[in-house]
Design a protein around this motif. Structure first.
Motif: not given
Lengths: 529, 161
Positions: A21-47
Motif C-alpha cells: 500500500k505504501l509503495i503504491g502511494e509512493d511514500k516508502v522505498e526499500l533500503r536493504g530489507d528495511e522499509v524507509v520513507l522516500k524522499g531527499e529529506y530522508y536520504k541522510k537520515q538513519v531512523r
C-alpha cells in the motif's frame, strides 16, 4: 494470550499488505530489507526511534507487530534473564535522550541490584523545551515502541508497574497512548502473565498540568504523588529511593523507543552507528528560520553543517545563517563559525552548549542574541518552581538586566553582573533547571559579546530586532503607493499619492506594518535603522 | 470580574464528578487526576468543588490550593467558550508571536490569562505546542492556525463570534 505463532501469522499476512500500500502511494522505498520513507529529506537520515513513524498505523497494534513489534519482549521474557537485558543495554552504551546523556544501562543496573518489594519504571514524556517535539511524534505515531521499551525495562529491573507522565499540552499523544495501552492489554502484552511467562506489567497514564520543571525526574515524581512539582534534594538516587520511596527508573520517550530495537538487533549493531562514546542516533527538531523544518534522526557525530544545510537546506528566504540554538533553555547558541562541530554529547559540551532533548532552533541575521537570551531567561523565571533561592531570585535579576539592555537602558557593568549571577545560579541551584538556566546567557556572552556591548554603549541593536533601539525610515525610493500609510495602525505616516511618505517618529510604535507591506523592489523603501 | 458557580445548573456534573472521586479515592496519588478532572468537567476549579475534593480525598484545602496554584493549566476563573492560545515557543517567538498576542489582546480588550466579560473568549499564551515548522501558530480551541499574520487576526476571531 499472545503467542509467538499468533505474532508470526499477523506479521506474515499484514506486513506485505502495508508495504504494498505504501509503495503504491509512493511514500516508502526499500533500503536493504528495511522499509524507509522516500524522499531527499530522508536520504541522510538513519531512523531507529522514528523507524515506524508515518509507516505503521499507530492506532492498530497489529501493524506494530507486523514490523517486528513485541518480538524483543517475547524473546526477552522467554529466553533471557533480567540481568541479561541489563547487560545488553549496558553494552550498547545507550545514553539518555532526554538531554543529560546518562548511560541507561547503568541506571537500570542500579535498580536491578537494589532489593525492594516494589519498583517503578516511569516514562518521562513531559517534553517541555520550547522548539522540541521529538517525543510528541514518537508518542503519536509509534506509541507501542514506548510501551514495549517500558515493559522490557520493567522486566530488567523487576518492576510490574509503569507510569507514563505526559504533558497535557499533547492531547493527541494522550489519546494515542490510551488506545495503545488498551490494545496492548487486550492482546495480552500488558497485564498479567504476559506470553504465559508469569511476568506481570501494567502501565498507567498520568498527565502533567503545565509545569516545565516536572520534566525534572524528582519533580515529576512529586507531581505523580499529588504535590507541587518541586525537585527533591538529591540525597538518594531515584534508582534506590524514588516514587513513593521505592526504587524507580525514569527514562525519556526516545530512550525507551530505542530499547526494543537494541534488544532485537543486538548491542554490536547499535554500537556500529554513531560515535564511540555516543552510539546510535538522535532525533532533532530542526526548526526556526530554516528552509526545511521538521524532525530529523541522524547518527550521532554528524556535523551541524550536514544537519542544517544538507538536510535542512540552510537559512530561510536566502538570509544569512547566524547561529543555532540547541538544548532549549538549558542549552546555548552555537555561532556560524562552529558549524562543523559534530553533534554528540561530548562535542557540544566542549563548545558550551548541550545536546539537550533535541531542539535545534536556527537563527538568521535578524535574530538578536541578547533578545534570545532574554527570551530563555523569561522562560526560566516563569518556570522556576521557587523552591531554591539562586534559581528563583537569580534568574529574575538576570532577566531584569537583559530586559533593560534590550530597551537601550543598559549601564556600564551589566555584562559583568550577568557573568557573576550566571556563576552563582549555575553552581548553587538545586536542580538542573536552575543549574543550566544561565547557559543561554553564558554562550551568547561568549560568542556575541559585541552585540551586548553595542546595546549598552551605542544603544543600537545590530540585528535590528530590539524595538526601542530601532527606527523605521522611508527612503527616497518611495513610490508613493500609500500602502504603508493605510497599514499603519497609529496613522503616523503622511504623504500624498505618488509622493514621498514620511513617518512621524514621535508617534511610531515600531510595529513594522509599513515595512511588511512596502512593495518596492529589490530593496524596500522602508528601511530599519 | 466576579464569576459565580451555579450549583443548580451544574447538578449533573457535580454528581458525575463525585462518582469520579469515589472511584479514585483508593488509588495512589489521586489529587492531580482529581484536579484535572474538575478542570475538564467545569472548565475551571470552582472553590465549591475544591471543598468536595478536600472532603472526599481527605486532603486539607491549603494543600490543594498549593498544588492547584502551582500548575499553569489550572484556573480559578471560568474559561471562555473559545480558548485562544498563542504559542510563544522559541520558533514562534523569533517569527513574531509576541506581536500576534498583542494584536489579539487589543482586539478582545483583555490581557492574556483573562476571560472576556461575556465569557466568549479567553486568551492564554502557550509555551510550545510543538508545531514549530509552521510558526507562528495560534490555537483556537482545537483548531490550529499556521503561519499566522497580524492582519488575519480579526477574521480568525470573527469566525468564533
Amino acid at each position: 494470550m499472545m503467542t509467538k505463532e499468533r505474532m508470526d501469522s499477523i506479521k506474515e499476512v499484514l506486513k506485505p499488505k502495508i508495504v504494498e500500500k505504501l509503495i503504491g502511494e509512493d511514500k516508502v522505498e526499500l533500503r536493504g530489507d528495511e522499509v524507509v520513507l522516500k524522499g531527499e529529506y530522508y536520504k541522510k537520515q538513519v531512523r531507529i526511534a522514528l523507524k515506524n513513524c508515518d509507516i505503521v498505523d499507530p492506532t492498530n497494534i497489529e501493524e506494530y507487530i507486523a514490523f517486528d513489534g513485541y518480538y524483543a519482549l517475547y524473546d526477552s521474557l522467554t529466553k533471557k534473564k533480567p540481568g541479561d537485558i541489563v547487560e545488553e543495554i549496558k553494552n550498547s552504551l545507550l545514553r539518555g535522550r532526554g538531554g543529560a546523556g546518562f548511560p541507561t544501562g547503568r541506571k537500570w543496573d542500579e535498580a536491578y541490584r537494589y532489593q525492594a518489594d516494589k519498583k517503578y519504571i516511569i516514562c518521562n514524556a513531559d517534553e517541555g523545551d520550547p522548539g522540541a517535539f521529538m517525543d510528541r511524534s514518537i508518542l503519536e505515531k509509534d506509541p507501542h515502541s514506548v510501551l514495549e521499551g517500558m515493559a522490557l525495562g520493567g522486566y530488567a529491573i523487576g518492576s510490574d508497574q509503569g507510569y507514563i507522565y505526559v504533558r497535557a499540552e499533547y492531547p493527541m499523544a494522550v489519546k494515542r497512548l490510551e488506545i495503545a495501552i488498551k490494545q496492548a492489554r487486550e492482546y495480552g502484552l500488558l497485564g498479567e502473565n504476559i506470553f504465559g511467562t508469569g511476568f506481570n506489567f501494567d502501565i498507567e497514564l498520568r498527565l502533567g498540568s503545565g509545569a516545565f520543571v516536572c520534566g525534572e525526574g524528582t519533580a515529576l515524581m512529586e507531581s505523580i504523588e499529588g504535590r507541587r512539582g518541586m525537585p527533591r534534594p538529591k540525597i538518594h538516587r531515584t534508582a534506590h529511593v524514588g516514587l513513593w520511596g521505592k526504587p524507580t527508573i525514569i527514562n525519556n520517550v526516545e530512550t525507551l523507543a530505542n530499547v526494543p530495537v537494541i534488544i532485537n538487533k543486538g548491542y554490536e549493531w547499535f554500537r556500529g552507528i554513531g560515535t564511540e562514546e555516543s552510539p546510535g542516533t538522535k532525533v532533532f527538531a530542526l526548526v526556526g528560520k530554516v528552509e526545511n523544518a521538521g524532525l530529523v534522526e541522524v547518527p550521532m557525530g554528524m556535523t551541524l553543517r550536514e544537519i542544517i544545510f544538507d538536510i535542512g537546506g540552510g537559512a530561510q528566504d536566502g538570509k544569512e545563517y547566524k547561529a543555532v540554538q540547541t538544548g532549549g533553555p538549558s542549552g546555548g547558541c552555537i555561532p556560524a563559525d562552529l558549524i562543523d562541530t559534530p553533534v554528540d554529547f561530548e562535542s557540544l559540551g566542549k563548545i558550551w552548549s548541550i545536546m539537550g532533548s533535541g531542539g535545534m532552533v536556527v537563527m538568521d541575521e535578524n535574530t538578536c542574541m541578547v533578545d534570545i537570551a532574554k527570551f530563555f531567561l523569561d522562560f526560566s523565571v516563569e518556570e522556576s518552581c521557587g523552591k531554591c533561592v539562586p534559581c528563583r531570585e537569580g534568574t529574575k535579576r538576570m532577566y531584569e538586566i537583559l530586559d533593560r539592555i534590550t530597551k537601550g537602558e543598559g549601564v556600564e557593568g551589566d555584562i559583568e553582573r550577568l557573568e557573576e549571577l550566571s556563576e552563582t545560579v549555575s553552581s548553587a541551584s538545586l536542580c538542573g533547571l536552575g543549574q543550566t538556566a544561565p547557559n543561554p546567557v553564558i554562550t551568547t556572552l561568549k560568542y556575541y559579546r559585541h552585540e551586548y556591548e553595542d546595546h549598552i554603549h551605542n544603544k543600537s541593536c545590530p540585528a535590528k530586532s530590539c524595538k526601542p533601539l530601532i527606527k523605521y525610515f522611508i527612503e527616497d525610493t518611495c513610490i508613493g503607493c500609500t500602502r504603508c500609510a493605510k497599514a499603519c495602525p497609529v496613522s503616523c505616516i503622511s504623504g500624498k499619492v505618488k509622493e514621498l511618505h514620511v513617518i512621524d517618529q514621535s508617534m511610531c510604535i515600531k510595529c513594522g506594518a509599513c515595512y511588511d507591506v512596502c512593495p518596492v523592489k529589490p530593496i524596500k523603501a522602508v528601511s530599519i535603522i | 470580574m466576579e464569576f459565580k458557580f451555579d450549583m443548580e445548573k451544574n447538578k449533573d456534573k457535580v454528581i458525575e464528578f463525585q462518582d469520579f472521586l469515589n472511584e479514585k479515592k483508593s488509588t495512589k496519588g489521586p489529587l492531580m487526576p482529581a484536579l484535572q478532572q474538575a478542570q475538564e468537567v467545569f472548565g475551571y476549579l470552582p472553590m465549591e468543588m475544591l471543598e468536595v475534593i478536600s472532603k472526599t480525598l481527605q486532603i486539607p484545602m491549603a494543600e490543594i490550593y498549593g498544588v492547584a496554584t502551582f500548575y499553569s493549566q489550572f484556573s480559578f476563573i471560568p474559561q471562555g467558550e473559545n480558548k485562544i492560545s498563542v504559542c510563544l515557543g522559541t520558533a514562534c517567538y523569533v517569527k513574531g508571536a509576541q506581536n500576534i498576542l498583542e494584536e489579539i489582546e487589543s482586539q478582545l480588550g483583555i490581557k492574556s490569562g483573562l476571560t472576556t466579560p461575556d465569557q466568549k473568549f479567553s486568551i492564554a499564551s502557550a509555551r510550545c505546542v510543538g508545531d514549530c515548522s509552521i510558526a507562528p501558530v495560534i490555537l483556537v480551541n482545537e483548531d490550529v492556525y499556521a503561519k499566522v499574520k497580524k492582519s488575519e487576526i480579526k477574521d480568525i476571531i470573527n469566525k468564533y463570534k
